[in-house]
Design an enzyme around this catalytic site. Structure first.
Site, short mmCIF file in Angstrom:
data_model
loop_
_atom_site.label_atom_id
_atom_site.label_comp_id
_atom_site.label_asym_id
_atom_site.label_seq_id
_atom_site.Cartn_x
_atom_site.Cartn_y
_atom_site.Cartn_z
CE LYS A 33 45.37 38.68 41.75
NZ LYS A 33 44.36 37.82 42.32
CG ASP A 93 36.47 32.78 48.59
OD1 ASP A 93 35.52 33.12 47.88
OD2 ASP A 93 37.25 31.86 48.29
CB VAL A 94 32.43 36.56 47.25
CG1 VAL A 94 33.00 37.97 47.14
CG2 VAL A 94 32.79 35.74 46.03
CE LYS A 126 38.53 39.66 33.68
NZ LYS A 126 38.96 41.00 33.52
CB SER A 154 25.93 42.28 35.21
OG SER A 154 25.62 41.12 34.48
CE LYS A 179 32.27 37.84 26.71
NZ LYS A 179 32.42 39.29 26.53
CE1 TYR A 235 32.05 36.66 33.97
CE2 TYR A 235 31.85 37.20 31.64
CZ TYR A 235 32.04 37.60 32.95
OH TYR A 235 32.23 38.92 33.25
N GLY A 282 41.46 47.16 27.81
CA GLY A 282 42.72 46.98 28.54
C GLY A 282 42.60 46.27 29.87
NE ARG A 312 38.39 32.71 21.46
CZ ARG A 312 39.05 33.64 22.14
NH1 ARG A 312 40.20 33.36 22.68
NH2 ARG A 312 38.55 34.84 22.30
N1 NAP Z 1 36.73 43.22 32.23
C1 NAP Z 1 35.67 43.33 31.45
O1 NAP Z 1 35.77 43.45 30.22
C2 NAP Z 1 34.30 43.32 32.09
C3 NAP Z 1 33.17 43.66 31.32
C4 NAP Z 1 31.91 43.68 31.91
C5 NAP Z 1 31.79 43.33 33.25
N2 NAP Z 1 32.89 42.96 33.98
C6 NAP Z 1 32.71 42.58 35.39
O2 NAP Z 1 33.43 43.53 36.16
C7 NAP Z 1 33.91 42.89 37.35
C8 NAP Z 1 35.37 43.22 37.57
O3 NAP Z 1 36.12 42.75 36.47
P1 NAP Z 1 37.69 42.96 36.41
O4 NAP Z 1 38.04 43.10 34.97
O5 NAP Z 1 38.12 43.97 37.37
O6 NAP Z 1 38.19 41.50 36.91
P2 NAP Z 1 39.63 41.09 37.43
O7 NAP Z 1 40.67 42.08 37.03
O8 NAP Z 1 39.83 39.66 37.04
O9 NAP Z 1 39.49 41.16 39.01
C9 NAP Z 1 38.74 40.23 39.74
C10 NAP Z 1 38.86 40.55 41.23
O10 NAP Z 1 38.03 39.68 41.97
C11 NAP Z 1 38.78 39.06 43.03
N3 NAP Z 1 38.18 37.75 43.26
C12 NAP Z 1 38.06 36.71 42.41
N4 NAP Z 1 37.45 35.69 43.01
C13 NAP Z 1 37.15 36.09 44.28
C14 NAP Z 1 36.52 35.48 45.38
N5 NAP Z 1 36.05 34.22 45.31
N6 NAP Z 1 36.37 36.19 46.54
C15 NAP Z 1 36.85 37.45 46.62
N7 NAP Z 1 37.47 38.09 45.61
C16 NAP Z 1 37.61 37.41 44.45
C17 NAP Z 1 40.21 39.02 42.48
O11 NAP Z 1 41.20 38.98 43.52
P3 NAP Z 1 41.70 37.60 44.16
O12 NAP Z 1 41.98 36.68 43.04
O13 NAP Z 1 42.89 38.00 44.96
O14 NAP Z 1 40.59 37.13 45.05
C18 NAP Z 1 40.27 40.38 41.79
O15 NAP Z 1 40.50 41.38 42.76
C19 NAP Z 1 33.57 41.41 37.21
O16 NAP Z 1 32.40 41.16 37.96
C20 NAP Z 1 33.29 41.23 35.74
O17 NAP Z 1 32.37 40.19 35.51
C21 NAP Z 1 34.14 42.97 33.43
#
Ligand code: NAP
Length: 342
Positions: A58, A80-81, A104, A143, A146, A154, A189, A271
């Protein structure tokens, strides 16, 4: 009916001065992270913008896609976090951290609870420890609705991460590192969300669209708004706040009408771990909540006493912010305009 201004509400007020700064975004290759990087480089000239995530593929693809001079301040850092020493290496000399990395997907978290706890809770704890040890100035944790009255793992892990970030302000003490959270609803999206799913089903020519319950409502925010909201909260934070944007709600049935007019719906039932409506501010948080023009700020008591960076009116004790009682709604027409770009 929604005022078009609400759809387009921009949170580009109070943007921080990021010129010459070193910024790190965990989860920098995700939906949020990629948009964050582009938007920051649209508005500022940081010294370095570090993308921290695990998967080299990626990162490689992102680097290929962003190979022009404009993106030369980006550094790609594998890690990795769950690995605190690696986070400490990544945070050397960093001014600001935006913590977006997470597991997530609700069903994945239900079936792999230890994995979700390790990434979302222990990961948040590692971020806090590494940031304090490296003297990072400010951090924002992402955050979700949820996390409020969570009914799935989650959400519960994201609630724990919020608490870890708020409490970290006391841990940091005189070191001065400051931690806050932004909490918002569904991102239109984003990876794994309903819009790409419906788009695929429509493209495949399905004769119906699945919907869990006709009454279901959700808060909605665009990726651009999410990034601007994070940046403005980074500027406004004193430490310990949870920032909640004022955003519209939508009915899932209106989304299906917008994406596939006239297509019948197949009701599949709610669900496990899913709610009919989402909550962004629960009534029990009302007594700590301040209302600004474009957002609510849940301020922990110690900050109220010490003085906060935000001034606004306190909400009433009965206040709650729930997707089905929201005063701002996206119509099918507004939804059609919004989903066309995703
Ligand atoms: N999407 C929504 O609707 C939404 C709504 C509210 C809040 N949020 C929050 O917004 C944040 C970002 O969401 P997003 O939609 O951008 O998610 P996403 O597209 O799934 O991206 C997640 C990112 O985290 C990285 N990651 C996952 N596990 C990791 C680990 N252990 N160590 C380091 N990197 C890690 C992934 O890359 P790798 O897999 O390469 O590590 C990827 O870059 C999340 O905290 C989510 O809870 C999202």
């Amino acid at each position: 009916m929604i005022d078009p201004i609400v759809e387009m509400r921009n949170f580009r007020t109070h943007l921080p001065d990021l010129d010459g700064k070193v910024i790190l975004v965990t989860g920098g290759t995700g939906s949020f992270g990629q948009r964050f990087v582009k938007q920051v480089l649209d508005i500022a000239r940081p010294k370095k913008l570090i993308v921290f995530s695990r998967d080299e593929q990626k990162q490689y693809e992102m680097e290929q896609a962003l190979s022009t001079d404009r993106y030369e301040s980006i550094r790609y850092f594998l890690g990795d976090v769950r690995d605190q020493p690696r986070l400490e290496q990544a945070m050397r000399g960093v001014d600001y951290v935006v913590h977006a990395a997470a597991m997530k997907i609700v069903p994945s978290a239900e079936y792999n609870p230890q994995e979700c706890v390790a990434t979302n809770i222990l990961g948040a704890q590692n971020i806090v420890n590494a940031a304090i040890s490296q003297g990072v100035k400010r951090l924002i944790n992402l955050s979700t609705d949820k996390a409020v009255n969570p009914i799935n793992l989650y959400g519960a892990t994201k609630l724990a991460a919020e608490k870890i970030f708020t409490a970290a302000n006391s841990l940091a003490g005189r070191n001065g590192t400051r931690f806050a959270t932004v909490r918002y609803g569904n991102v239109i999206g984003s990876r794994g969300s309903v819009v790409p799913l419906f788009k695929r089903l429509v493209a495949e020519g399905r004769d119906s669209l699945p919907i869990t319950d006709e009454r279901m409502t959700r808060f909605w925010i665009t990726l651009d708004q999410g990034v601007d909201f994070v940046l403005s909260s980074l500027e406004l934070m004193a430490g310990g706040e949870v920032f909640v944007p004022k955003i519209p709600s939508m009915r899932m049935v209106d989304l299906t009408k917008a994406m596939a007019p006239g297509t019948p719906l197949k009701i599949i039932g709610i669900r496990p771990g899913e709610k009919l409506h989402e909550v962004l501010v629960v009534q029990d948080e009302a007594r700590f909540t301040i209302e600004l023009k474009d957002r609510f700020v849940i301020v922990p008591e110690h900050i109220t006493q010490a003085g906060s960076n935000v001034s606004g009116k306190r909400v009433s004790e009965e206040f709650s912010y729930i997707s089905n009682t929201n005063s701002e709604w996206l119509t099918s027409d507004a939804l059609s305009d919004l989903v066309v770009n995703y």
